[in-house]
Scaffold this motif. Structure first.
Motif: not given
Length: 487
Positions: A321-342, A371-376
């Motif tokens: 638990n040494s990392i600090q999470l910067d939680k915020r609201h965003f559009n997860a659909a764009k993240v999924l599209e970017n990961v699939i493109d990569q 979240f990007v790391q999780i999906v990736f």
């Protein structure tokens, strides 16, 4: 002092004190009983004496006399039982016997007698009479007798106190014998009870020594519902937990050794490649036209080494638990599209097809980079274990949560593999060690820790030969997090 002797001493003190108290109580009770019984018998003698000797004049009904002959007969009978009596007139005159050894009735005693009260007395000392004779210590009863509501006589009946006390002593001797036998029996019972308790404690101590020597498989048979029985149950729970922890340590050690072997193998290849290229450049054995390609290869291998090191450092930070999470609201659909493109090019290498099923606007509350790391990592894992198949990424909203699913048609996993898939250094298929991604076996372990850090859940369902589906659930912001985000 050993516990068995401590227990015996405690039992002895308790039993000894109890027997002493009981003995003292019974001794007093037996003495009281003997005295009461003696007084009762003396009263009966007195009543019998008066009934036999009392004579009422036929001429003068108010005149009462005593038959001296009958009194003599009664005296002879009572002397055989060591009982002595004296009959007094209401004027404190001795009616019978006139031998000069009659006891005195005090003025206080006469007050009780005139109120028709029986007086019980114990004279523990011998005392001299007026005629110079000695009267022995006696237990006596003074009883008044009335005729037509008029006191006509008072009778003292007594027995030698020595005779009464001898009966008390005989009872006390018998009682003392019984108490001594009870003490012996109690001590024997106490010894066997203490021995049984000590034997159970010795077994527990022996088992504890075996645990200290590394034997975590030992179990004791629970016996009894007392504190020692509960301690044995707790001991068995402890050894079971220690055995499970020891098995887990051994399993993690095996994984660690496997990881070190894998890491050494994975690092040896890029290091050898980098060393060879550097040697070639140093001694100018690499043609000029091949140098750019060689430098690209060296850069690629360097990045591979960096990923291996970073994944280990990343996992330790997340786990502690040494990392600090910067939680915020965003559009997860764009993240999924970017990961699939990569990862589309990587999927094409395995002739896999990536498919996205998600609405254009899919709200999620999470740390963007994590979240990007999780999906990736999950999609990379699916590509790694799927050939000529389809990988479907699905995003949807649940009740106050966002749900991400990654389903593939790959090789699948057994039930045992599913249980260990999120363990550190674990690889479901050890033959798939090489590749551009997932060399360390830490990808899914990192995913698992990141999802937990978000307060979410991750699960896996799979069948061998049919494919695997990972489900990630990320909850929405709590009231406290919403307030913090607004500020």
């Amino acid at each position: 002092m050993k516990m068995i002797y401590q227990q015996l001493l405690a039992f002895f003190l308790v039993i000894g004190c109890t027997i002493l108290l009981l003995g003292f109580s019974f001794s007093r009770m037996s003495k009281t009983f003997v005295y009461d019984q003696t007084w009762h018998n003396l009263e009966k003698y007195s009543d019998s004496l008066i009934q036999q000797s009392l004579t009422i004049s036929s001429k003068n009904k108010a005149k009462v006399t005593f038959d001296e002959e009958k009194l003599k007969n009664s005296e002879a009978l009572l002397e055989n039982q060591a009982v002595h009596f004296t009959v007094f007139s209401p004027q404190d005159q001795v009616i019978y016997p006139n031998n000069g050894v009659a006891p005195r009735i005090t003025q206080k005693d006469w007050e009780h007698l005139r109120r028709n009260q029986i007086v019980r007395k114990v004279n523990n000392k011998n005392f001299k009479l007026s005629n110079g004779k000695t009267r022995p210590a006696m237990i006596e009863v003074l009883k008044p007798y009335y005729y037509k509501k008029k006191l006509v006589a008072a009778v003292t009946v007594g027995a030698f106190i020595s005779d009464v006390n001898s009966n008390v002593k005989r009872i006390n001797r018998d009682l003392l014998k019984a108490l001594f036998v009870a003490l012996l029996i109690s001590m024997l019972i106490s010894y066997f009870i203490a021995r049984r308790l000590n034997r159970r404690i010795s077994k527990l101590r022996s088992a504890a020594n075996q645990v200290s020597n590394g034997n975590y498989k030992i179990r004791l048979k629970p016996g009894g519902k007392d504190e020692i029985g509960e301690l044995i149950v707790d001991f068995n729970h402890m050894t079971q937990s220690l055995q499970q922890a020891n098995n887990e340590i051994q399993r993690q050690e095996e994984r660690r050794q496997e990881f070190l072997a894998n890491a050494a193998h994975e690092m040896r290849t890029p290091l050898t490649t980098i060393s060879g290229i550097l040697e070639g450049i140093k001694y100018d054995v690499i043609p000029q036209e091949s140098r750019a390609k060689s430098i690209d290869l060296m850069s690629s291998e360097t990045q591979r080494l960096i990923r291996l090191v970073n994944e280990n450092l990343d996992y330790e930070k997340i786990r502690s638990n040494s990392i600090q999470l910067d939680k915020r609201h965003f559009n997860a659909a764009k993240v999924l599209e970017n990961v699939i493109d990569q990862l589309d090019s990587k999927a094409e290498e395995s002739q896999d097809k990536l498919v996205l099923n998600a609405p254009k606007d899919l709200s999620i509350y999470a740390d963007y980079d994590r979240f990007v790391q999780i999906v990736f990592n999950i999609v990379t894992n699916a590509i790694q274990f799927t050939d000529h198949g389809t990988i479907t990424v699905t995003g949807e909203r649940g009740y106050n949560e966002t749900i991400i699913k990654v389903a593939d048609t790959g090789i699948g996993m057994s039930e045992d593999q599913q249980k260990n898939i999120f363990e550190r250094y674990y690889k479901a298929d050890a033959s798939r060690r090489t590749g551009k991604y997932g060399e360390s076996g830490l990808g899914l372990a990192i995913v698992h820790q990141l999802v937990k850090s978000h307060g979410g859940k991750i699960s896996v369902s799979s069948k061998l030969g049919e494919g695997t589906t990972f489900t990630v659930i990320i909850p929405d912001a709590t009231a406290a997090e919403k307030e913090q985000e607004n500020h």
